[in-house]
Design a protein around this motif. Structure first.
Motif, mmCIF file in Angstrom:
data_model
loop_
_atom_site.group_PDB
_atom_site.id
_atom_site.type_symbol
_atom_site.label_atom_id
_atom_site.label_comp_id
_atom_site.label_asym_id
_atom_site.label_seq_id
_atom_site.Cartn_x
_atom_site.Cartn_y
_atom_site.Cartn_z
ATOM 1 N N UNK A 75 0.655 -1.044 0.135
ATOM 2 C CA UNK A 75 0.177 -0.085 0.054
ATOM 3 C C UNK A 75 0.812 1.370 0.121
ATOM 4 N N UNK A 76 0.115 2.450 -0.364
ATOM 5 C CA UNK A 76 0.936 3.826 0.002
ATOM 6 C C UNK A 76 0.060 4.450 0.875
ATOM 7 N N UNK A 77 0.888 5.566 1.366
ATOM 8 C CA UNK A 77 0.160 6.482 2.498
ATOM 9 C C UNK A 77 -0.222 7.980 1.900
ATOM 10 N N UNK A 78 -1.216 8.400 2.298
ATOM 11 C CA UNK A 78 -1.548 9.752 1.805
ATOM 12 C C UNK A 78 -1.398 10.747 3.061
ATOM 13 N N UNK A 79 -0.692 11.689 3.247
ATOM 14 C CA UNK A 79 -0.751 12.616 4.165
ATOM 15 C C UNK A 79 -1.571 13.800 4.185
ATOM 16 N N UNK A 80 -2.501 14.283 4.927
ATOM 17 C CA UNK A 80 -3.305 15.317 4.463
ATOM 18 C C UNK A 80 -3.734 16.195 5.903
ATOM 19 N N UNK A 81 -4.130 17.469 5.839
ATOM 20 C CA UNK A 81 -4.454 18.239 7.030
ATOM 21 C C UNK A 81 -3.249 18.237 8.149
ATOM 22 N N UNK A 82 -2.411 18.811 7.694
ATOM 23 C CA UNK A 82 -1.228 19.067 8.609
ATOM 24 C C UNK A 82 -1.480 20.596 9.130
ATOM 25 N N UNK A 83 -1.330 20.615 10.444
ATOM 26 C CA UNK A 83 -1.774 21.933 11.208
ATOM 27 C C UNK A 83 -1.384 21.873 12.433
ATOM 28 N N UNK A 84 -0.685 23.194 13.072
ATOM 29 C CA UNK A 84 -0.563 23.205 14.349
ATOM 30 C C UNK A 84 -0.851 24.589 14.794
ATOM 31 N N UNK A 85 -1.517 24.767 16.079
ATOM 32 C CA UNK A 85 -1.854 25.763 16.532
ATOM 33 C C UNK A 85 -0.846 26.615 16.419
ATOM 34 N N UNK A 86 -1.133 28.092 15.961
ATOM 35 C CA UNK A 86 -0.310 29.034 15.750
ATOM 36 C C UNK A 86 0.793 29.367 16.931
ATOM 37 N N UNK A 87 0.158 29.170 18.124
ATOM 38 C CA UNK A 87 0.868 29.611 19.597
ATOM 39 C C UNK A 87 1.817 28.522 19.998
ATOM 40 N N UNK A 88 1.745 27.357 19.028
ATOM 41 C CA UNK A 88 2.620 26.314 19.352
ATOM 42 C C UNK A 88 3.618 26.029 18.193
ATOM 43 N N UNK A 89 3.616 26.672 17.188
ATOM 44 C CA UNK A 89 4.354 26.487 15.999
ATOM 45 C C UNK A 89 5.910 26.564 16.351
ATOM 46 N N UNK A 91 7.949 24.144 17.529
ATOM 47 C CA UNK A 91 8.317 23.456 18.745
ATOM 48 C C UNK A 91 8.678 21.891 18.391
ATOM 49 N N UNK A 92 8.417 21.646 16.926
ATOM 50 C CA UNK A 92 8.489 20.245 16.522
ATOM 51 C C UNK A 92 7.507 19.379 16.645
ATOM 52 N N UNK A 93 6.157 19.934 16.857
ATOM 53 C CA UNK A 93 4.990 19.048 17.061
ATOM 54 C C UNK A 93 4.498 18.670 15.637
ATOM 55 N N UNK A 94 4.480 19.145 14.762
ATOM 56 C CA UNK A 94 4.015 18.819 13.186
ATOM 57 C C UNK A 94 5.217 17.750 12.896
ATOM 58 N N UNK A 95 6.236 17.847 13.166
ATOM 59 C CA UNK A 95 7.480 16.743 12.865
ATOM 60 C C UNK A 95 7.044 15.561 13.601
ATOM 61 N N UNK A 96 6.547 15.556 14.794
ATOM 62 C CA UNK A 96 6.325 14.454 15.493
ATOM 63 C C UNK A 96 5.147 13.744 15.233
ATOM 64 N N UNK A 97 4.256 14.704 14.776
ATOM 65 C CA UNK A 97 2.923 14.116 14.108
ATOM 66 C C UNK A 97 3.263 13.224 12.728
ATOM 67 N N UNK A 98 4.043 13.863 11.713
ATOM 68 C CA UNK A 98 4.515 13.332 10.803
ATOM 69 C C UNK A 98 5.519 11.961 10.828
ATOM 70 N N UNK A 99 6.249 12.095 12.033
ATOM 71 C CA UNK A 99 7.067 10.912 12.199
ATOM 72 C C UNK A 99 6.129 9.663 12.761
ATOM 73 N N UNK A 100 5.201 9.809 13.455
ATOM 74 C CA UNK A 100 4.510 8.779 13.764
ATOM 75 C C UNK A 100 3.608 8.504 12.728
#
Length: 145
Positions: A75-89, A91-100
């Protein structure tokens, strides 16, 4: 910070995050959102990854695993709807989400992940490149329906 898959009762927090993704609209809310949420929960290969800080969801991405008859049935994966609350950008949070999301895709035998962004900002493009995505391999086309 904790990065994990979303829980059933966290739809209101997810929709609040999505408001930063689409402040001009394009967001389903109310009873229809509940119906869609139930349908999403019923799809085993639909993953919503979130980053939580102090009990608040502050970043997210969606991973959809797509069955495939090519690439030896991987199979292949599709990534969509990547977003971080502006007050928390920043900090590596989206990177953590993409890594998981990448880890989940690997566990399910995916041979690739695909991601598109509508952003033209260099900082956003560099963010995705640092996360391992390449823009020089394929050409994306989009048709709005």
């Amino acid at each position: 910070m904790q990065v994990r898959e979303i829980q059933r009762d966290e739809l209101p927090q997810l929709l609040a995050l999505y408001r930063y993704l689409h402040p001009e609209g394009w967001l389903e809310e109310g009873p229809d959102a509940q119906k869609i949420w139930q349908a999403i929960q019923a799809v085993p290969d639909y993953h919503i990854v979130v980053a939580e800080e102090e009990g608040e969801l502050v970043s997210t991405c969606t991973l959809l695993i797509v069955p495939n008859l090519t690439h030896l049935g991987r199979p292949y994966g599709l990534i969509e709807n990547v977003v971080t609350h502006p007050a928390h950008r920043g900090k590596g949070l989206a990177t953590g989400c993409l890594n998981l999301a990448r880890q989940l895709a690997r566990e399910q035998g995916c041979y690739k992940l695909m991601l598109m962004t509508g952003s033209k900002r260099q900082s956003t493009l560099r963010f995705y490149e640092r996360a391992g995505y390449r823009s020089d391999v394929k050409t994306a086309f989009l048709q709005w329906l």
